[in-house]
Design a protein around this motif. Structure first.
Motif, short mmCIF file in Angstrom:
data_model
loop_
_atom_site.label_atom_id
_atom_site.label_comp_id
_atom_site.label_asym_id
_atom_site.label_seq_id
_atom_site.Cartn_x
_atom_site.Cartn_y
_atom_site.Cartn_z
N LYS A 26 0.72 -1.12 -0.04
CA LYS A 26 -0.08 0.06 -0.09
C LYS A 26 0.94 1.24 0.06
N LYS A 27 1.88 1.30 0.90
CA LYS A 27 2.74 2.28 0.88
C LYS A 27 3.38 2.65 -0.40
N THR A 28 3.80 1.67 -1.03
CA THR A 28 4.48 1.90 -2.43
C THR A 28 3.53 2.29 -3.47
N ALA A 29 2.33 1.90 -3.47
CA ALA A 29 1.27 2.22 -4.49
C ALA A 29 0.99 3.77 -4.07
N VAL A 87 3.33 6.28 -5.52
CA VAL A 87 3.09 6.52 -6.79
C VAL A 87 1.87 7.53 -7.10
N CYS A 88 0.59 6.90 -6.57
CA CYS A 88 -0.63 7.79 -6.72
C CYS A 88 -0.82 9.12 -6.00
N ARG A 89 0.38 9.25 -5.06
CA ARG A 89 0.09 10.40 -4.20
C ARG A 89 -1.25 10.53 -3.38
N ARG A 90 -1.84 9.56 -2.94
CA ARG A 90 -3.02 9.51 -2.03
C ARG A 90 -2.91 8.24 -1.31
N TYR A 91 -3.58 8.17 -0.34
CA TYR A 91 -3.58 6.85 0.57
C TYR A 91 -4.53 5.88 -0.40
N ILE A 92 -3.93 4.68 -0.36
CA ILE A 92 -4.54 3.71 -1.14
C ILE A 92 -5.24 2.89 -0.20
N TYR A 93 -6.55 2.46 -0.51
CA TYR A 93 -7.58 1.60 0.16
C TYR A 93 -7.61 0.19 -0.31
N ASP A 94 -8.00 -0.76 0.48
CA ASP A 94 -8.18 -2.28 -0.05
C ASP A 94 -8.99 -2.30 -1.32
N SER A 95 -9.90 -1.27 -1.41
CA SER A 95 -11.03 -1.45 -2.42
C SER A 95 -10.54 -0.70 -3.83
N ASP A 96 -9.39 -0.04 -3.73
CA ASP A 96 -9.02 0.77 -4.86
C ASP A 96 -8.16 -0.40 -5.75
N VAL A 146 -3.69 -3.98 -8.38
CA VAL A 146 -2.50 -3.91 -9.21
C VAL A 146 -1.24 -4.11 -8.62
N ALA A 147 -0.96 -3.47 -7.41
CA ALA A 147 0.19 -3.40 -6.76
C ALA A 147 0.21 -4.67 -5.98
N LEU A 148 -0.60 -5.45 -5.38
CA LEU A 148 -0.62 -6.71 -4.94
C LEU A 148 -0.22 -7.70 -5.96
N ILE A 149 -0.85 -7.92 -6.97
CA ILE A 149 -0.42 -8.75 -7.94
C ILE A 149 1.02 -8.42 -8.55
N ALA A 150 1.56 -7.28 -8.47
CA ALA A 150 2.88 -6.97 -9.02
C ALA A 150 3.72 -7.44 -7.93
#
Length: 248
Positions: A45-48, A51-60, A65-69
């Motif tokens: 989540k931190k890495t994603a 990149v997105c410049r915002r907090y990423i939630y599980d539903s995003d 994409v990041a977890l699969i990567a």
């Protein structure tokens, strides 16, 4: 039976490094894979989010994409390439999320210009397009910066620095081509490269048998050869892209 018990003790040891766990995962340990994926969700989540410049939630979608990567990075990681699991995974995640954002933005633009559309916000399109290009440029610059830092740290392990390389790099074209040729041999030979990583020096005796270059010349260009071999074999795609013409 003994080897099985030892494997069991290893598997559940909290002291096992991530690199050691990845070896077991790549051998088919799906239970350990699930544990690692769960444990490193904050890292993903931190890495994603960077990149997105915002907090990423599980539903995003970006999180998926990041977890699969991250999963793909664990399965494709090679310890002999010089990078840690974390640094390699971080690079894979960032690239995959950036690719997703670029594709997502492109899809939005295609819908915006769909034939028969009653209204086209051309100003909004141009603004989004420019913003996306600026964003991609910033991300590429940040990735290059991170690679330079990581490369300098790896060089430091071999007692090298950028300043030393600038001074010791072969000045003549023929000498540079010979040094690059030797560096490619070292990077492509798993035994030689393993010895280089372990002992932090070139396997000059073995190299002498394979190339028509004197020992004195090899030793004189030692620093440059080591630096190039590490660059080729160490997951530094941005840096390699920058200098690849000189290495061909």
């Amino acid at each position: 039976m003994i080897s099985f018990l030892l494997f069991g003790l290893y598997k559940f040891s909290s002291k096992a490094t991530l690199e050691e766990k990845v070896k077991q995962i790549q051998m088919g340990d799906t239970e350990l894979l699930s544990e690692v994926l769960e444990a490193y969700k904050p890292f993903v989540k931190k890495t994603a989010s960077k990149v997105c410049r915002r907090y990423i939630y599980d539903s995003d979608d970006e999180y998926s994409v990041a977890l699969i990567a991250f999963h793909d990075a664990l399965m494709k990681y090679q310890s002999d390439k010089g990078a840690s699991v974390i640094s390699f995974s971080e690079l894979v995640i960032k690239r995959r999320v950036i690719d997703y954002l670029r594709t997502h933005q492109k899809e939005k633009q295609e819908v915006l210009f769909e034939p028969g559309s009653e209204s086209v916000d051309s100003a909004g399109y141009l603004e989004n397009d420019q913003s996306m290009k600026a964003f991609a440029s910033e991300q590429d610059a940040e990735a290059r910066k991170e690679e330079i830092i990581k490369y300098s740290l790896v060089l430091k392990e071999y007692g090298l620095s950028f300043n030393e390389l600038a001074v010791s790099s072969p000045k003549h074209k023929d000498a540079r081509e010979n040094a690059v040729f030797i560096a490619k041999l070292v990077s492509s030979n798993s035994e030689w490269f393993a010895e280089l990583k372990k002992k932090k020096r070139l396997p000059i005796k073995q190299i002498e048998k394979e190339v028509d270059v004197s020992r004195k010349t090899i030793e004189r260009n030692r620093k440059y050869i080591i630096a190039v071999a590490i660059l080729i074999n160490g997951h530094f795609p941005y840096l390699y892209e920058y200098v690849k013409e000189q290495l061909q």
